[in-house]
Design an enzyme around this catalytic site. Sequence first.
Site, short mmCIF file in Angstrom:
data_model
loop_
_atom_site.label_atom_id
_atom_site.label_comp_id
_atom_site.label_asym_id
_atom_site.label_seq_id
_atom_site.Cartn_x
_atom_site.Cartn_y
_atom_site.Cartn_z
N HIS A 1 1.06 2.08 -23.89
CA HIS A 1 2.22 2.73 -24.50
C HIS A 1 2.99 3.56 -23.48
O HIS A 1 2.40 4.11 -22.54
CB HIS A 1 1.78 3.64 -25.64
N GLU B 1 4.42 6.57 -23.53
CA GLU B 1 4.08 7.99 -23.33
C GLU B 1 2.75 8.14 -22.59
O GLU B 1 2.64 8.92 -21.64
CB GLU B 1 4.01 8.72 -24.68
N CYS C 1 2.42 7.77 -31.30
CA CYS C 1 1.33 7.28 -32.16
C CYS C 1 0.14 8.24 -32.02
O CYS C 1 0.18 9.19 -31.22
CB CYS C 1 0.95 5.88 -31.72
N CYS D 1 -0.98 8.51 -28.23
CA CYS D 1 -0.05 9.21 -27.33
C CYS D 1 0.08 10.68 -27.72
O CYS D 1 0.21 11.55 -26.85
CB CYS D 1 1.31 8.52 -27.34
#
Length: 204
Positions: free
Chosen positions: A58, A60, A86, A89
């Site tokens: 992801h 981040e 999410c 993250c």
Amino acid sequence: MWKDLSREWQTAFEEAWLAFGSGSIPIGAAIFDENGVLLVREHNRSNEPETLNKNISHAEANAIRRIDTSACNVREVTLYTTMEPCPMCMGTAVMSNIKRLRYAARDPYCGCVHIKDTEPYISGKGLDYTTAGGEPELVQLTIQSYHELRCIERGCGDGVLRQFAELSPRAVDIARELYADRRLDSYAAQGRPFADVYDEILAI
Ligand SMILES: [Zn+2]
């Protein structure tokens, strides 16, 4: 309009567009220090061939793992991400002591910023995590809805898209219009800057 975005948001959205171009989930992130110096820019790499674990690559988390915490005051940096973090993250940002985070769009599917107020371990940390909303949210939800349409065509379910539609029917309508002639795929293949794409989405 693109020109109304800060340099920080423009950087994060340019990263989201890079992710889009590789067929990854179009989310971008960038971390700036307290003086506005860019420390790292990253994007979701779920569909890049060298990514081994596609589910957790992801934007981040990728960005946070790349900052040198011995060379900056991590408590003073600001993480910009085009989508609400999410659980992974959010946890990575919290455990990294990032106190300020800005996200363009709320994520009704797996956004987890709400745990800053509900999880006892986190709620005492005084986190300043807020959403931009408005045009940045509409654009982000549009490009992510477009990505979901690509996934649905490959046989995925439409549960995520339906949640996006509940939050922003307009974003999903724009995405369907753009997807009808695969316009964003063409723009990505042509190397169009996201500045143009951003303004075109808002003009529909
Ligand atoms: Zn995440």
